[in-house]
Design a protein around this motif. Structure first.
Motif, PDB file in Angstrom:
ATOM      1  N   ASP A   1       0.831  -1.207   0.000  1.00 19.06           N
ATOM      2  CA  ASP A   1       0.000   0.000   0.000  1.00 19.06           C
ATOM      3  C   ASP A   1       0.864   1.256   0.000  1.00 19.06           C
ATOM      4  N   ASP A   2       1.962   1.230   0.774  1.00 17.81           N
ATOM      5  CA  ASP A   2       2.863   2.384   0.833  1.00 17.81           C
ATOM      6  C   ASP A   2       3.503   2.648  -0.531  1.00 17.81           C
ATOM      7  N   LEU A   3       3.945   1.587  -1.165  1.00 20.91           N
ATOM      8  CA  LEU A   3       4.572   1.731  -2.478  1.00 20.91           C
ATOM      9  C   LEU A   3       3.575   2.233  -3.510  1.00 20.91           C
ATOM     10  N   ASP A   4       2.385   1.672  -3.489  1.00 22.21           N
ATOM     11  CA  ASP A   4       1.325   2.067  -4.417  1.00 22.21           C
ATOM     12  C   ASP A   4       1.025   3.557  -4.270  1.00 22.21           C
ATOM     13  N   ALA A   5       0.767   3.970  -3.033  1.00 23.95           N
ATOM     14  CA  ALA A   5       0.420   5.378  -2.786  1.00 23.95           C
ATOM     15  C   ALA A   5       1.583   6.307  -3.104  1.00 23.95           C
ATOM     16  N   GLY A   6       2.792   5.891  -2.731  1.00 18.57           N
ATOM     17  CA  GLY A   6       3.961   6.735  -2.958  1.00 18.57           C
ATOM     18  C   GLY A   6       4.248   6.941  -4.432  1.00 18.57           C
ATOM     19  N   ILE A   7       4.152   5.887  -5.211  1.00 16.84           N
ATOM     20  CA  ILE A   7       4.406   6.001  -6.653  1.00 16.84           C
ATOM     21  C   ILE A   7       3.363   6.895  -7.313  1.00 16.84           C
ATOM     22  N   ARG A   8       2.102   6.692  -6.965  1.00 14.57           N
ATOM     23  CA  ARG A   8       1.045   7.518  -7.564  1.00 14.57           C
ATOM     24  C   ARG A   8       1.202   8.987  -7.183  1.00 14.57           C
ATOM     25  N   ALA A   9       1.812   9.232  -6.021  1.00 11.09           N
ATOM     26  CA  ALA A   9       2.031  10.608  -5.573  1.00 11.09           C
ATOM     27  C   ALA A   9       3.306  11.218  -6.167  1.00 11.09           C
ATOM     28  N   GLY A  10       4.049  10.410  -6.922  1.00  8.97           N
ATOM     29  CA  GLY A  10       5.276  10.910  -7.533  1.00  8.97           C
ATOM     30  C   GLY A  10       6.454  10.970  -6.585  1.00  8.97           C
ATOM     31  N   ASP A  11       6.410  10.187  -5.517  1.00  5.33           N
ATOM     32  CA  ASP A  11       7.499  10.155  -4.536  1.00  5.33           C
ATOM     33  C   ASP A  11       8.681   9.399  -5.144  1.00  5.33           C
ATOM     34  N   ARG A  12       9.775  10.119  -5.408  1.00  2.00           N
ATOM     35  CA  ARG A  12      10.912   9.507  -6.076  1.00  2.00           C
ATOM     36  C   ARG A  12      11.592   8.449  -5.210  1.00  2.00           C
ATOM     37  N   ALA A  13      11.589   8.643  -3.899  1.00  2.00           N
ATOM     38  CA  ALA A  13      12.193   7.645  -3.009  1.00  2.00           C
ATOM     39  C   ALA A  13      11.406   6.338  -3.063  1.00  2.00           C
ATOM     40  N   MET A  14      10.070   6.447  -3.063  1.00  2.00           N
ATOM     41  CA  MET A  14       9.243   5.248  -3.149  1.00  2.00           C
ATOM     42  C   MET A  14       9.381   4.584  -4.517  1.00  2.00           C
ATOM     43  N   LEU A  15       9.528   5.388  -5.560  1.00  2.00           N
ATOM     44  CA  LEU A  15       9.733   4.838  -6.894  1.00  2.00           C
ATOM     45  C   LEU A  15      11.043   4.052  -6.930  1.00  2.00           C
ATOM     46  N   ALA A  16      12.087   4.603  -6.337  1.00  2.00           N
ATOM     47  CA  ALA A  16      13.375   3.915  -6.311  1.00  2.00           C
ATOM     48  C   ALA A  16      13.277   2.604  -5.530  1.00  2.00           C
ATOM     49  N   ARG A  17      12.537   2.612  -4.408  1.00  2.00           N
ATOM     50  CA  ARG A  17      12.366   1.387  -3.616  1.00  2.00           C
ATOM     51  C   ARG A  17      11.608   0.331  -4.431  1.00  2.00           C
ATOM     52  N   ALA A  18      10.605   0.781  -5.167  1.00  2.00           N
ATOM     53  CA  ALA A  18       9.819  -0.152  -5.981  1.00  2.00           C
ATOM     54  C   ALA A  18      10.660  -0.761  -7.089  1.00  2.00           C
ATOM     55  N   ILE A  19      11.528   0.039  -7.710  1.00  2.00           N
ATOM     56  CA  ILE A  19      12.388  -0.475  -8.770  1.00  2.00           C
ATOM     57  C   ILE A  19      13.367  -1.504  -8.205  1.00  2.00           C
ATOM     58  N   THR A  20      13.902  -1.225  -7.024  1.00  2.00           N
ATOM     59  CA  THR A  20      14.784  -2.191  -6.369  1.00  2.00           C
ATOM     60  C   THR A  20      14.042  -3.498  -6.120  1.00  2.00           C
ATOM     61  N   LEU A  21      12.783  -3.405  -5.736  1.00  2.00           N
ATOM     62  CA  LEU A  21      11.963  -4.599  -5.515  1.00  2.00           C
ATOM     63  C   LEU A  21      11.790  -5.382  -6.813  1.00  2.00           C
ATOM     64  N   VAL A  22      11.507  -4.668  -7.901  1.00  2.00           N
ATOM     65  CA  VAL A  22      11.312  -5.308  -9.200  1.00  2.00           C
ATOM     66  C   VAL A  22      12.591  -5.989  -9.671  1.00  2.00           C
ATOM     67  N   GLU A  23      13.735  -5.394  -9.370  1.00  2.00           N
ATOM     68  CA  GLU A  23      15.015  -5.940  -9.816  1.00  2.00           C
ATOM     69  C   GLU A  23      15.485  -7.126  -8.979  1.00  2.00           C
ATOM     70  N   SER A  24      14.889  -7.310  -7.809  1.00  2.00           N
ATOM     71  CA  SER A  24      15.313  -8.382  -6.912  1.00  2.00           C
ATOM     72  C   SER A  24      15.055  -9.756  -7.538  1.00  2.00           C
ATOM     73  N   THR A  25      15.946 -10.690  -7.259  1.00  2.00           N
ATOM     74  CA  THR A  25      15.786 -12.057  -7.753  1.00  2.00           C
ATOM     75  C   THR A  25      15.179 -12.983  -6.695  1.00  2.00           C
TER      76      THR A  25
END
Length: 333
Positions: free
Chosen positions: A9-33
């Motif tokens: 929920d935090d990532l969802d809300a942060g990305i939609r709000a344009g929070d660059r820190a949350m976007l970076a955290r989400a990208i790190t999550l996507v890149e994780s193996t």
């Protein structure tokens, strides 16, 4: 003390709000193996999909020394100055030991990196075919959901990276150097076939040489059949360092968007890209599952050396590996 991982929920809300820190955290999550991270990343992407697809996706490639980073920084600044929000996905060479990104783009694009309307993400290639990071497509979607209306994907300019990037963008721009001449003979036909536009960069160094190169590239393009019946790739000159020609170049990108949207080809191209992405993901997951399979590991140990020494045909070794993974009956079928 470890920093708590943000919830879905935090990532969802942060990305939609344009929070660059949350976007970076989400990208790190996507890149994780890690399997658990993969499941969470896919759940996040599924939530965000309705808010993706609105950006102009621009792929940029070019020979070493063509000035891609300077060009992208200047173009990015030009676009943010016109009110756009720009994300740059630059795939860095991976560290040979750690597999992590060198993060050179943060320093190569220092001015753009501090622009509040820009976001730069260097991603490790991690040995993926063509140097395109495994999760670049998902990263692109996250940036769109965060409100970036221009997403630039820079290739490392080696191997099959051009094809990989062309299959995930709306417009593929190839940067060339002035003084084509003999260089034209060494240009891969494939790169010209992929190009939606060729830009001769560094025209401020020698304007006459740049114009001669542009004429040569136009002649080369005339020999080829355009991929689209609705678009003939233009050839322009520009200077990333000074910014000369960037406004006219971007006008061509916008014209392409209008032409392809009106003809319906933009939508058809994206539909085909999503199909391609699906099967590349299937191939990647199957390969990962095959390598994790205990029986496969044992078989590989037994046959790999024999193939390397020339004592076993590769096709026969492949049959043995697949038999260990699927069972002989499945291979025979």
């Amino acid at each position: 003390m470890a920093v708590a991982r943000p919830s879905l929920d935090d990532l969802d809300a942060g990305i939609r709000a344009g929070d660059r820190a949350m976007l970076a955290r989400a990208i790190t999550l996507v890149e994780s193996t890690k399997p658990a991270h993969f499941e969470q990343a896919q759940a996040l992407l599924e939530r965000l999909l309705p808010d993706t697809g609105g950006a102009q996706r621009l792929g940029i490639s070019g020979v070493p020394g063509v000035g891609k980073s300077t060009f992208i920084e200047s173009l990015g600044g030009h676009l943010t100055g016109r009110g756009h929000k720009v994300a740059v996905l630059a795939v860095d060479p991976s560290s040979g030991r750690s597999g992590g990104a060198i993060l050179g783009d943060k320093t190569r694009m220092a001015t753009l990196a501090t622009d509040p309307n820009a976001f730069i993400r260097p991603s490790p290639a991690a040995g993926v075919l063509g140097g395109v990071a495994r999760a670049s497509r998902e990263t692109l979607l996250l940036c769109e959901a965060a409100g970036y209306d221009v997403v630039i994907v820079e290739t490392v300019g080696t191997g099959q990276s051009e094809t990989e990037v062309a299959d995930m963008v709306d417009f593929f721009l190839v940067l060339m150097l002035p003084g084509a001449g003999d260089e034209l003979q060494g240009i891969k036909k494939g790169i010209l076939e992929l190009a939606d536009m060729i830009a001769v960069n560094k025209a401020d160094m020698d304007a006459r040489a740049a114009e001669r190169a542009a004429r040569d590239y136009r002649s080369a393009l005339h020999i080829l059949t355009p991929e689209s019946a609705n678009w003939s790739p233009p050839v322009v000159t520009c200077a990333g360092l000074s910014g000369d020609g960037l406004a006219a170049l971007w006008d061509e990108v916008e014209r392409h968007r209008q032409v392809m949207t009106a003809s319906g080809e933009r939508d058809r191209r994206r539909r085909e890209q999503r199909r391609i992405w699906l099967w590349r993901m299937v191939e990647g997951r199957l390969l990962a599952a095959l390598k994790r399979h205990g029986g496969v590991r044992e078989t590989v140990t037994a046959v790999e050396a024999r193939v390397a020494e020339g004592r076993l045909p590769a096709a026969k070794a492949c049959e043995e590996i697949l038999a260990a993974f699927l069972g002989q009956a499945a291979v025979d079928a």
